[in-house]
Design an enzyme around this catalytic site. Structure first.
Site, PDB file in Angstrom:
ATOM      1  N   TYR A   1       0.848  -1.203   0.000  1.00 32.80           N
ATOM      2  CA  TYR A   1       0.000   0.000   0.000  1.00 32.80           C
ATOM      3  C   TYR A   1       0.883   1.253   0.000  1.00 32.80           C
ATOM      4  O   TYR A   1       0.677   2.183  -0.796  1.00 32.80           O
ATOM      5  CB  TYR A   1      -0.890  -0.038   1.245  1.00 32.80           C
ATOM      6  CG  TYR A   1      -1.673   1.229   1.512  1.00 32.80           C
ATOM      7  CD1 TYR A   1      -2.797   1.548   0.761  1.00 32.80           C
ATOM      8  CD2 TYR A   1      -1.298   2.091   2.548  1.00 32.80           C
ATOM      9  CE1 TYR A   1      -3.521   2.706   1.028  1.00 32.80           C
ATOM     10  CE2 TYR A   1      -2.025   3.240   2.819  1.00 32.80           C
ATOM     11  CZ  TYR A   1      -3.136   3.549   2.062  1.00 32.80           C
ATOM     12  OH  TYR A   1      -3.855   4.697   2.314  1.00 32.80           O
TER      13      TYR A   1
ATOM     14  N   LYS B   1       1.234   4.357  -2.786  1.00 37.51           N
ATOM     15  CA  LYS B   1       1.038   5.787  -2.512  1.00 37.51           C
ATOM     16  C   LYS B   1       2.294   6.579  -2.899  1.00 37.51           C
ATOM     17  O   LYS B   1       2.198   7.696  -3.421  1.00 37.51           O
ATOM     18  CB  LYS B   1       0.684   6.008  -1.041  1.00 37.51           C
ATOM     19  CG  LYS B   1      -0.685   5.449  -0.647  1.00 37.51           C
ATOM     20  CD  LYS B   1      -1.818   6.119  -1.409  1.00 37.51           C
ATOM     21  CE  LYS B   1      -3.185   5.631  -0.974  1.00 37.51           C
ATOM     22  NZ  LYS B   1      -4.293   6.247  -1.737  1.00 37.51           N
TER      23      LYS B   1
HETATM   24  N1  LIG Z   1      -8.757   5.858   6.009  1.00 39.75           N
HETATM   25  C1  LIG Z   1      -7.523   6.292   6.214  1.00 39.75           C
HETATM   26  O1  LIG Z   1      -7.012   6.330   7.361  1.00 39.75           O
HETATM   27  C2  LIG Z   1      -6.702   6.788   5.049  1.00 39.75           C
HETATM   28  C3  LIG Z   1      -5.432   7.322   5.318  1.00 39.75           C
HETATM   29  C4  LIG Z   1      -4.656   7.782   4.260  1.00 39.75           C
HETATM   30  C5  LIG Z   1      -5.159   7.725   2.969  1.00 39.75           C
HETATM   31  N2  LIG Z   1      -6.400   7.190   2.735  1.00 39.75           N
HETATM   32  C6  LIG Z   1      -6.862   7.128   1.349  1.00 39.75           C
HETATM   33  O2  LIG Z   1      -8.122   7.773   1.246  1.00 39.75           O
HETATM   34  C7  LIG Z   1      -8.904   7.140   0.233  1.00 39.75           C
HETATM   35  C8  LIG Z   1     -10.242   6.722   0.822  1.00 39.75           C
HETATM   36  O3  LIG Z   1      -9.996   5.892   1.949  1.00 39.75           O
HETATM   37  P1  LIG Z   1     -11.176   5.192   2.758  1.00 39.75           P
HETATM   38  O4  LIG Z   1     -10.599   4.808   4.063  1.00 39.75           O
HETATM   39  O5  LIG Z   1     -12.404   6.000   2.667  1.00 39.75           O
HETATM   40  O6  LIG Z   1     -11.356   3.850   1.896  1.00 39.75           O
HETATM   41  P2  LIG Z   1     -12.587   2.819   1.846  1.00 39.75           P
HETATM   42  O7  LIG Z   1     -13.532   3.064   2.964  1.00 39.75           O
HETATM   43  O8  LIG Z   1     -11.966   1.475   1.688  1.00 39.75           O
HETATM   44  O9  LIG Z   1     -13.332   3.222   0.486  1.00 39.75           O
HETATM   45  C9  LIG Z   1     -12.666   3.048  -0.728  1.00 39.75           C
HETATM   46  C10 LIG Z   1     -13.558   3.564  -1.834  1.00 39.75           C
HETATM   47  O10 LIG Z   1     -12.859   3.344  -3.079  1.00 39.75           O
HETATM   48  C11 LIG Z   1     -13.769   2.670  -3.966  1.00 39.75           C
HETATM   49  N3  LIG Z   1     -13.056   1.858  -4.941  1.00 39.75           N
HETATM   50  C12 LIG Z   1     -12.113   0.926  -4.719  1.00 39.75           C
HETATM   51  N4  LIG Z   1     -11.742   0.359  -5.887  1.00 39.75           N
HETATM   52  C13 LIG Z   1     -12.488   0.967  -6.861  1.00 39.75           C
HETATM   53  C14 LIG Z   1     -12.589   0.806  -8.258  1.00 39.75           C
HETATM   54  N5  LIG Z   1     -11.840  -0.096  -8.931  1.00 39.75           N
HETATM   55  N6  LIG Z   1     -13.433   1.598  -8.952  1.00 39.75           N
HETATM   56  C15 LIG Z   1     -14.208   2.511  -8.303  1.00 39.75           C
HETATM   57  N7  LIG Z   1     -14.179   2.691  -6.976  1.00 39.75           N
HETATM   58  C16 LIG Z   1     -13.327   1.922  -6.264  1.00 39.75           C
HETATM   59  C17 LIG Z   1     -14.635   1.823  -3.047  1.00 39.75           C
HETATM   60  O11 LIG Z   1     -15.783   1.411  -3.750  1.00 39.75           O
HETATM   61  P3  LIG Z   1     -16.564   0.008  -3.457  1.00 39.75           P
HETATM   62  O12 LIG Z   1     -17.551   0.330  -2.363  1.00 39.75           O
HETATM   63  O13 LIG Z   1     -17.174  -0.329  -4.756  1.00 39.75           O
HETATM   64  O14 LIG Z   1     -15.518  -0.982  -3.018  1.00 39.75           O
HETATM   65  C18 LIG Z   1     -14.894   2.821  -1.928  1.00 39.75           C
HETATM   66  O15 LIG Z   1     -15.891   3.739  -2.293  1.00 39.75           O
HETATM   67  C19 LIG Z   1      -8.066   5.966  -0.279  1.00 39.75           C
HETATM   68  O16 LIG Z   1      -7.370   6.341  -1.431  1.00 39.75           O
HETATM   69  C20 LIG Z   1      -7.115   5.703   0.875  1.00 39.75           C
HETATM   70  O17 LIG Z   1      -5.912   5.074   0.476  1.00 39.75           O
HETATM   71  C21 LIG Z   1      -7.176   6.728   3.748  1.00 39.75           C
END
Ligand SMILES: NC(=O)c1ccc[n+]([C@@H]2O[C@H](COP(=O)([O-])OP(=O)(O)OC[C@H]3O[C@@H](n4cnc5c(N)ncnc54)[C@H](OP(=O)(O)O)[C@@H]3O)[C@@H](O)[C@H]2O)c1
Length: 271
Positions: A169, A173
């Protein structure tokens, strides 16, 4: 009033961006999801079917579906776009608790598949997303393109604090951070701002760990706490979205920010 395209709005941070940005009825907000029906239903039920939201369907790893979504967004917003938020992505899972050498040694074929999926979704999909939407962004007023990066993608942070977990991961990034610098280099002269902003550590459901998993995760938590003694644990998506939007609003091409990779504080303090 500004227009926004956000990927991955079905849940987590993406849903929160959709909710927040559409709370201003003057904004035009387009959310991209893999499966349109459940998110459309959720918008009806939880957001009273706000008229300024359009949900489009695209799997971001499929080039043709991105091109179709870009054409649909152009038709909705008269050919222009102010903000593109590349939020969709794969969070760490298989690589979340064990170090990279152990994972690869134990299951090399799984590493091949997992690495491919992570790079495909977190890097290549965003390259194609940016390329597909650039004609719209170039016609926009604000011209801001943002991806959700992670502190784990910072090489110095990993080195200084011996951060072994989330390796694949983190690599995805870090790769996306370089892609951001390359897009910034190409389009700076056109006034387009490219940024990577880390939302902090955000509870979107990934911290429901078993006692055994928690035992593996605890050393990482201790390292985070030694880096930032005030670190209190994950924040809600609501808090994180506020932080990210403040950073995005503050940054500009004129201030020299394009291509920057920033924390939710707008600097390199990750926690
Ligand atoms: N949460 C954290 O602490 C954190 C920290 C740093 C960075 N981030 C980044 O922030 C972003 C959002 O994180 P999150 O925690 O909200 O993630 P999450 O809850 O796992 O949600 C991920 C989203 O991406 C969508 N997705 C994944 N693969 C896809 C595809 N092939 N086509 C279209 N949509 C797709 C998922 O859709 P489905 O429902 O269809 O699976 C879901 O809506 C990510 O890029 C993550 O790496 C998060």
């Amino acid at each position: 009033m500004p227009s926004y395209v956000i990927t991955g709005v079905s849940r987590g941070l993406g849903w929160e961006f959709l909710k927040r940005l559409s709370s201003d009825s003057g904004n035009t907000v387009i959310g991209i999801v893999r499966d349109k029906a459940p998110t459309t239903k959720r918008v009806e039920e939880e957001l009273d079917g706000r008229a300024n939201i359009t949900i489009l369907e695209a799997d971001v790893t499929r080039y043709e579906s991105l091109k179709r979504a870009a054409a649909e967004a152009a038709a909705i917003n008269g050919g222009s776009l102010d903000y593109l938020i590349a939020n969709a992505g794969l969070n760490m899972s298989w690589d979340g608790l064990d170090p990279i050498g152990d994972l690869s040694a134990a299951e090399p074929e799984k590493m091949t598949d997992y690495f491919g999926a992570m790079m495909n979704t977190n890097v290549l999909a965003n390259i194609n997303l940016y390329a597909s939407f650039m004609p719209l962004v170039l016609e926009g007023k604000d011209k801001k393109v943002v991806h959700l990066t992670s502190a784990l993608g910072d090489v110095d942070f990993a080195r200084d604090y011996n951060l072994t977990l989330g390796s694949v991961y983190a690599a995805s990034k870090a790769a996306m951070n370089m892609v951001t610098a390359k897009f910034a280099a190409q389009y700076r002269g056109d006034g387009v701002l490219f940024l990577g902003v880390c939302p902090g550590v955000v509870d979107t459901g990934q911290f429901n760990l078993s006692p055994e998993e928690m035992a593996k995760f605890a050393p990482m938590l201790q390292k985070w706490q030694s880096y930032a003694p005030d670190f209190k644990g994950p924040v809600s998506p609501d808090v994180a979205v506020t932080d990210v939007l403040v950073v995005v609003e503050k940054c500009s091409v004129d201030k020299g920010d394009s291509g920057a990779i920033l924390s939710h504080f707008g600097n390199k303090q990750w926690l």
